[in-house]
Structures are given as structure tokens and as C-alpha cells.
Write a protein that holds these residues in place. Sequence first.
Motif, PDB file in Angstrom:
ATOM      1  N   LYS A 157      26.960  25.782  -9.287  1.00  0.00           N
ATOM      2  CA  LYS A 157      25.990  26.842  -9.526  1.00  0.00           C
ATOM      3  C   LYS A 157      26.337  28.062  -8.672  1.00  0.00           C
ATOM      4  O   LYS A 157      26.889  27.931  -7.585  1.00  0.00           O
ATOM      5  CB  LYS A 157      24.587  26.341  -9.172  1.00  0.00           C
ATOM      6  CG  LYS A 157      24.090  25.228 -10.059  1.00  0.00           C
ATOM      7  CD  LYS A 157      22.685  24.813  -9.683  1.00  0.00           C
ATOM      8  CE  LYS A 157      21.678  25.871 -10.038  1.00  0.00           C
ATOM      9  NZ  LYS A 157      20.292  25.431  -9.840  1.00  0.00           N
ATOM     10  N   ASP A 207      25.809  31.063  -6.019  1.00  0.00           N
ATOM     11  CA  ASP A 207      25.091  31.070  -4.752  1.00  0.00           C
ATOM     12  C   ASP A 207      24.200  32.309  -4.677  1.00  0.00           C
ATOM     13  O   ASP A 207      24.646  33.425  -4.939  1.00  0.00           O
ATOM     14  CB  ASP A 207      26.084  31.057  -3.590  1.00  0.00           C
ATOM     15  CG  ASP A 207      25.374  30.942  -2.255  1.00  0.00           C
ATOM     16  OD1 ASP A 207      25.226  31.970  -1.585  1.00  0.00           O
ATOM     17  OD2 ASP A 207      24.970  29.836  -1.896  1.00  0.00           O
ATOM     18  N   SER A 226      21.689  28.644  -6.613  1.00  0.00           N
ATOM     19  CA  SER A 226      21.294  27.740  -5.526  1.00  0.00           C
ATOM     20  C   SER A 226      21.256  28.507  -4.210  1.00  0.00           C
ATOM     21  O   SER A 226      21.700  29.641  -4.116  1.00  0.00           O
ATOM     22  CB  SER A 226      22.285  26.581  -5.426  1.00  0.00           C
ATOM     23  OG  SER A 226      23.585  27.074  -5.118  1.00  0.00           O
ATOM     24  N   ASP A 261      15.003  23.503  -9.582  1.00  0.00           N
ATOM     25  CA  ASP A 261      15.672  24.808  -9.491  1.00  0.00           C
ATOM     26  C   ASP A 261      15.108  25.647  -8.359  1.00  0.00           C
ATOM     27  O   ASP A 261      15.834  26.441  -7.752  1.00  0.00           O
ATOM     28  CB  ASP A 261      15.519  25.578 -10.814  1.00  0.00           C
ATOM     29  CG  ASP A 261      16.691  25.351 -11.755  1.00  0.00           C
ATOM     30  OD1 ASP A 261      17.706  24.783 -11.310  1.00  0.00           O
ATOM     31  OD2 ASP A 261      16.592  25.743 -12.937  1.00  0.00           O
ATOM     32  N   GLU A 282      13.839  24.921  -3.057  1.00  0.00           N
ATOM     33  CA  GLU A 282      14.058  25.534  -1.745  1.00  0.00           C
ATOM     34  C   GLU A 282      13.142  26.730  -1.507  1.00  0.00           C
ATOM     35  O   GLU A 282      12.982  27.172  -0.376  1.00  0.00           O
ATOM     36  CB  GLU A 282      15.514  25.985  -1.616  1.00  0.00           C
ATOM     37  CG  GLU A 282      16.538  24.860  -1.732  1.00  0.00           C
ATOM     38  CD  GLU A 282      17.948  25.410  -1.855  1.00  0.00           C
ATOM     39  OE1 GLU A 282      18.153  26.346  -2.647  1.00  0.00           O
ATOM     40  OE2 GLU A 282      18.825  24.892  -1.161  1.00  0.00           O
TER      41      GLU A 282
END
Length: 463
Positions: free
Chosen positions: A248, A250, A277, A300, A303
Motif C-alpha cells: 500500500k 505510505d 497506510s 483501513d 491507526e
Amino acid sequence: MHLTSSVLWTMMILLLFSMAEMRKAGRGKGLKGVRHGLAQDRVRGNWRYGRSGPARLFTPNCTESLQSRDVFLDCQEQGLISIPSSNNWSKEPKHLLLARNRIRILRDGAFTGFEGLKSLDLQQNQISVVEEGAFQGLWRLKTLLLQHNKLGTMSEEALITMPNLQYLRLYDNPWNCVCALESLVQTLQVPSNRHLANHARCTEPLRSKGKKLKQVDPEFLCQESDPGPQGDQMEPSEPVKPSGIRTKPDATTSCHSYLFPVPRLDCSRRGLTEVPSGIPDDIVHMDLSHNSIRQLRARDFHEARSLRILNLKDNDLEHMEKASLSGLLHLHELDLSDNNLHFVQYGVLEDLYFLSLLKLGGNPWVCDYSIHYMVYWLHLHPGVRMSGLLCHSPVQHMGERVEKYVDSYYRECPKEKLHSLEEQEETNPELWESLLEAQGGLEENLEPSHLRGPQKYQIIRLS
């Protein structure tokens, strides 16, 4: 003799004529008038003279604002090529925003007069040189943003003048990981500097490309490779990942992050096909609009625990997995407009306890039983301001509000049943009576056991 006197008289006349012209040019005030004229020219042309000769005066169109008792000076996108003077502002700023300008060099003493700064945002400029005394006097500075510039090297001396620095961002710069960068790398790897330059990576030389500055061996930086015949004995670079493995994007390198007025991650118009991510956990506002994201997958946003505003407008979004928004307990605003959503899967919205604004317009909502979950959830959350939930298909409901469709769905069902029962009564009265008896028996069986009549005990053997 006569010729000589004629020449002298001619010279004197010319001299007198030239003096008269000077007085005329000086507006009748001689040399003082000439100086006055030059001064006026400087004012009209907005010039000043310094040690290095004439320099253009320029006052940027910055804005001052007060937030939490701190003065913010916003000079973003002003086309600046140098740091503005500190004498132009009514109050001493605590936060200076200089992002998205054209600054190339930070010279010694560049921030003289800004000694009270707590944060300095210099991202998205063209900075390639930072002199050792550029940040002299900024001993109160806690946050310095230098990401998305053209820095290849920088000395440790530039950071020494900021003893209270807590957050430093240096990623997306073409760092040249050679001996000249050794002192900076050593400083960044001190355990107490764990929040300094976490995502910065080497761009060159090839043997270090992609390595984080936090992980580069400082001693290795000063080991020069042999360019001769034994060059193939150089320390091998990191193994290249197989092309079949897809990672993915960044968030720190694909997007632009801003700290003021709130921590914001701008990922709009980046050509993204999925949610990146590495979303920083302090981000409050995330903009993913105008990309090509077709699906939201589970976790997804796991975080992004602090996220309050999420913009997914104008993607190709077709499907949202059940746990795609899990963990967004503090989300207040969600924009899903201008996508390709037909319905929202059951359970997708369950974690959005504090949602107050939901934008749904521009989607081809299908008004069948699959859309009922959305209306059910909205009924349970009356505080949510919603817009754009209109039927796109089938044709008989096009343009109708989805809530109206669902109400009519439940309103019409009992009428159809009642109508069919009335027809049965007219055609076969005995069937209607037997149906009522059966219904009464069913209701009796559905009564709670403690309200039913006395029954015989049953003995059950438990082996």
C-alpha cells in the motif's frame, strides 16, 4: 589673445547653461532638489538600499489570527523567496506558516526577530541549503516542518540552536547518505530524539537508497566504495522485493500533512486506488477526495484514532467492508458524496457514535431491501444531519427520498395482506374463521409460560 578670450567666454556660457539645467531638474532647489527627486523615485519604486546594494521591499499578504491565545502568522502560498521581516506584524507570532512558497536557501540569522516561535512550517518549498546558523535564536521552537523540499544534506549544527525541538519532519527530501550527513544521522538516532525525522529516507547513493536515516549505520556513511575492478565487492543493497508483492502507498510520502489549525492530512488528487497506510495517530482531518478508491477494506483507518473529519468525495467507491470504519469513535463528519455506492452493508456505521454530518449525494442509491439498514441507522441516530440520500433506481422511485420509500414499503405491506384476507372471506367464510382460530391458538402458544394455565409436570432423565 583675442581667440583665447573668445574660447574662455564660450566655456563660461556653457557652464552657466548647465547649472541652470541642473536647477531646473532639481525643481529650483539645487543638489537638495536632485536628492529629493531620487528619494521620491525610491518611494514610488518601493526600493531600499542595503549593504548588498538596492533590494526590493516586499510585504507579503499574510494573515494574523489568534487561537488558544497564540498568534498564528499565515504566509502560505505567497510566492516568497525569503523569510519576511519580523517588523511587519502587530504582535509577536508563536506559529509561522511558510508552506508552499519558493524559498531556496535558509541563511544564517534568517529568523532574527522570531525568537518566540513555537512552530515553524517550511514544507513544500524548494529549500536545498540550510546554513548552520539559520535557526539561531529559536530556542523555544518545538515543531519544525521541512518535508517535501530539496534537501540533500544538513549539518547537526543547524539543530543545536533548537534545544526544545520535539517534532522534526524531513521526509520526501533527496537525502544523500554520505559522510557529510554523518553528524545529522547520529543526532537523529539518539534515543531521546525518537520523534525527529522518523520517515526520512536516503535517496542516494544506490547502496543506501530507501533506508531510513534512523536506521543507517553512521560509520557506514564514511566508507567509500572502491570504483575500480573490485567494485562488484561493494556491500549489497537491500534485496529487491518481488514484483508480485504489492504494498500500500505510505501516507507520509503520498500526502501532505499540516499541523495548523488542526493536524490535517491532504491526500486529495494523488491518484490513489486505496487508502494509504501509516496514517499518523494524531491526524484530525483527512482529505482523500478526487482519487480512484473503489473499496474500503477492514482496518483501513485503524491507526487514525483521532480522526474527526473524513472526506472521501469523488472517488469510485463501490463497496465498504463491514469493519472499514471501525475504530473511528470520534468521527464527526463523513463525506461519501459523488461515488458509486448502491447501498451500505449492514454494520458499517456501527462505530460512528458521535457522527453529526453525513453527506451522501451523487450516489446511485438502489431503493430495495438492501437500503433499509441505512434508514434504520439514521432513525437510531436522530442527531446526524444527512443530505443526498435519494433513490436512483428502480425507475418508479427515481428522485424519491429513501426514507419515504422505506416508509411506503412498510405501509403497503399490511394493506396487501389485509386485502388478500378480505377476498378470502368473501369467497370462503369458513376459511376465514379457521384462520382466526389458528391465529388465536398461535397467540396462546406465544404467551409467556408463567401466564399460561396449569400444566402437568414432565420428568426428564439427565444421564
